[in-house]
Design a protein around this motif. Structure first.
Motif, PDB file in Angstrom:
ATOM      1  N   LEU A  85       0.844  -1.207   0.000  1.00  0.00           N
ATOM      2  CA  LEU A  85       0.000   0.000   0.000  1.00  0.00           C
ATOM      3  C   LEU A  85       0.871   1.246   0.000  1.00  0.00           C
ATOM      4  O   LEU A  85       0.593   2.219  -0.698  1.00  0.00           O
ATOM      5  N   GLY A  86       1.937   1.189   0.811  1.00  0.00           N
ATOM      6  CA  GLY A  86       2.853   2.321   0.911  1.00  0.00           C
ATOM      7  C   GLY A  86       3.466   2.662  -0.442  1.00  0.00           C
ATOM      8  O   GLY A  86       3.597   3.834  -0.802  1.00  0.00           O
ATOM      9  N   ARG A  87       3.802   1.628  -1.214  1.00  0.00           N
ATOM     10  CA  ARG A  87       4.381   1.882  -2.542  1.00  0.00           C
ATOM     11  C   ARG A  87       3.376   2.565  -3.457  1.00  0.00           C
ATOM     12  O   ARG A  87       3.697   3.492  -4.191  1.00  0.00           O
ATOM     13  N   LEU A  88       2.141   2.083  -3.418  1.00  0.00           N
ATOM     14  CA  LEU A  88       1.110   2.669  -4.286  1.00  0.00           C
ATOM     15  C   LEU A  88       0.812   4.102  -3.854  1.00  0.00           C
ATOM     16  O   LEU A  88       0.588   4.988  -4.677  1.00  0.00           O
ATOM     17  N   GLN A  89       0.838   4.304  -2.538  1.00  0.00           N
ATOM     18  CA  GLN A  89       0.566   5.640  -2.008  1.00  0.00           C
ATOM     19  C   GLN A  89       1.680   6.600  -2.420  1.00  0.00           C
ATOM     20  O   GLN A  89       1.417   7.712  -2.871  1.00  0.00           O
ATOM     21  N   ALA A  90       2.924   6.136  -2.290  1.00  0.00           N
ATOM     22  CA  ALA A  90       4.063   6.987  -2.656  1.00  0.00           C
ATOM     23  C   ALA A  90       4.018   7.340  -4.134  1.00  0.00           C
ATOM     24  O   ALA A  90       4.480   8.410  -4.548  1.00  0.00           O
ATOM     25  N   ARG A 222      -4.492  -7.909 -12.365  1.00  0.00           N
ATOM     26  CA  ARG A 222      -3.470  -7.750 -13.416  1.00  0.00           C
ATOM     27  C   ARG A 222      -2.860  -6.343 -13.349  1.00  0.00           C
ATOM     28  O   ARG A 222      -1.659  -6.164 -13.557  1.00  0.00           O
ATOM     29  N   LEU A 223      -3.720  -5.348 -13.063  1.00  0.00           N
ATOM     30  CA  LEU A 223      -3.213  -3.977 -12.939  1.00  0.00           C
ATOM     31  C   LEU A 223      -2.289  -3.857 -11.718  1.00  0.00           C
ATOM     32  O   LEU A 223      -1.209  -3.261 -11.800  1.00  0.00           O
ATOM     33  N   LEU A 224      -2.695  -4.431 -10.605  1.00  0.00           N
ATOM     34  CA  LEU A 224      -1.851  -4.374  -9.397  1.00  0.00           C
ATOM     35  C   LEU A 224      -0.504  -5.044  -9.641  1.00  0.00           C
ATOM     36  O   LEU A 224       0.531  -4.576  -9.172  1.00  0.00           O
ATOM     37  N   GLN A 225      -0.507  -6.143 -10.394  1.00  0.00           N
ATOM     38  CA  GLN A 225       0.769  -6.801 -10.712  1.00  0.00           C
ATOM     39  C   GLN A 225       1.689  -5.850 -11.471  1.00  0.00           C
ATOM     40  O   GLN A 225       2.890  -5.779 -11.202  1.00  0.00           O
ATOM     41  N   ALA A 226       1.103  -5.119 -12.410  1.00  0.00           N
ATOM     42  CA  ALA A 226       1.921  -4.190 -13.200  1.00  0.00           C
ATOM     43  C   ALA A 226       2.451  -3.068 -12.304  1.00  0.00           C
ATOM     44  O   ALA A 226       3.623  -2.692 -12.385  1.00  0.00           O
ATOM     45  N   LEU A 227       1.599  -2.550 -11.422  1.00  0.00           N
ATOM     46  CA  LEU A 227       2.011  -1.416 -10.582  1.00  0.00           C
ATOM     47  C   LEU A 227       3.054  -1.812  -9.551  1.00  0.00           C
ATOM     48  O   LEU A 227       3.896  -1.007  -9.166  1.00  0.00           O
ATOM     49  N   LEU A 228       2.977  -3.061  -9.088  1.00  0.00           N
ATOM     50  CA  LEU A 228       3.883  -3.494  -8.012  1.00  0.00           C
ATOM     51  C   LEU A 228       5.032  -4.366  -8.536  1.00  0.00           C
ATOM     52  O   LEU A 228       5.761  -4.978  -7.754  1.00  0.00           O
ATOM     53  N   ASP A 229       5.176  -4.409  -9.859  1.00  0.00           N
ATOM     54  CA  ASP A 229       6.254  -5.201 -10.492  1.00  0.00           C
ATOM     55  C   ASP A 229       6.234  -6.659 -10.052  1.00  0.00           C
ATOM     56  O   ASP A 229       7.274  -7.232  -9.682  1.00  0.00           O
ATOM     57  N   LEU A 230       5.069  -7.252 -10.056  1.00  0.00           N
ATOM     58  CA  LEU A 230       4.950  -8.649  -9.626  1.00  0.00           C
ATOM     59  C   LEU A 230       4.926  -9.568 -10.844  1.00  0.00           C
ATOM     60  O   LEU A 230       4.494  -9.148 -11.930  1.00  0.00           O
ATOM     61  N   PRO A 231       5.363 -10.809 -10.666  1.00  0.00           N
ATOM     62  CA  PRO A 231       5.275 -11.755 -11.786  1.00  0.00           C
ATOM     63  C   PRO A 231       3.811 -12.022 -12.145  1.00  0.00           C
ATOM     64  O   PRO A 231       2.929 -11.910 -11.285  1.00  0.00           O
TER      65      PRO A 231
END
Ligand code: GLU
Length: 279
Positions: A85-90, A222-231
């Motif tokens: 959450l902190g990453r998305l907030q930042a 799928r969008l969250l994966q892209a935003l958080l650099d997840l596989p």
């Protein structure tokens, strides 16, 4: 290597629909010599109960399933969700939403054609437009708020996204169809969308097997994966098992719980057959 999982929420007893879902993931992993994981999705602590959580592994073992490694219990990992959450907030992709359900309903009733998504009416975006000063003042005043994902801002950062479903094929992700979803609330510092996406990545799941009722949620995941650099895993959204009258199994159908079937004298193989796995 293929890694699948079964991720029930301990808000009730497992029923035949759950058995179908669990067997789908387990069978896919075991046939391919892969790993099958079990995860308890208990972030909604108001609705989850320890006795249901305790019964889940027991019921699955009785049914003949085994899993690899320890059971991941989401409520033990709030720090992971908070960090994401902190990453998305930042990145400026979250905003506080002070709307109560009643306010959202009233807002929707006012607009003639409130947009609808696959999961119902979409959040009209009321709090997206608040001035920073008003946000700060309401937070300082102790007003309760949820954190919503600003989907338009998020999409502006991503190239077009796609995902692969083993049954439905290649799908163009359309996260806007779900609107600005809630990613955290005061009483629950992570939402289903955030926790499931993060956990599937942290547990290195390569194939997400779950019911087709969660198909639309995958647009957001799928969008969250892209935003958080997840596989990015693959998905298999399977059919929903229905009873003899064509109704989906639900937690309220006491007679179709695995526990009730077992108490009524059914053998595990018989219950696997009822769950759509005759062999
Ligand atoms: N915990 C969710 C449920 O019980 C399933 C999550 C998933 O498989 O993605 O409905």
């Amino acid at each position: 290597m293929i890694v699948t999982r079964f991720a029930p929420s301990p808000t009730g007893s497992l029923h035949l629909g759950h058995a179908h879902s669990a067997l789908t993931g387990w069978r896919a992993a075991r046939r391919a010599g892969g790993r099958f994981l079990l995860r308890l999705e208990d972030i909604d602590q108001m609705r989850c109960r320890p006795e249901f959580a305790a019964a889940i592994p027991e019921d699955l073992a009785w049914l003949g399933l085994d899993w690899d490694g320890p059971v991941r219990v989401q409520s033990e990992h709030f720090a992971d969700y908070r960090a994401a959450l902190g990453r998305l907030q930042a990145a400026g992709l979250l905003y506080p939403c002070f709307c109560t359900r009643a306010v959202i309903k009233a807002e929707m009733a006012r607009s003639v054609a409130a947009p609808h998504g696959p999961e119902g009416p979409l959040y009209p975006g009321t709090c997206r437009a608040l001035e920073p000063a008003e946000r700060a003042q309401r937070i300082a005043a102790g007003e309760s708020f949820a954190l919503r994902l600003d989907v338009a801002a998020a999409l502006a950062r991503c190239a077009p996204l796609f995902w692969e479903d083993e049954l439905a094929g290649r799908i163009a992700a359309d996260p806007a169809s779900l609107g600005d979803v809630v990613l955290a609330r005061k009483e629950t510092p992570a939402s289903y969308h955030l926790a499931v996406t993060l956990d599937d990545a942290l547990q290195a799941v390569t194939l997400v097997t779950r019911g087709v009722d969660l198909f639309a949620a995958t647009h957001i995941h799928r969008l969250l994966q892209a935003l958080l650099d997840l596989p990015v895993p693959r998905w298999r959204h399977h059919r929903l098992l229905t009873d003899a009258t064509g109704r989906r199994f639900a937690k309220r159908d006491r007679a179709q719980t695995l526990r009730a079937l077992r108490d009524a004298g059914h053998a595990p193989a018989e219950v696997r057959r009822l769950a759509g796995f005759p062999d």
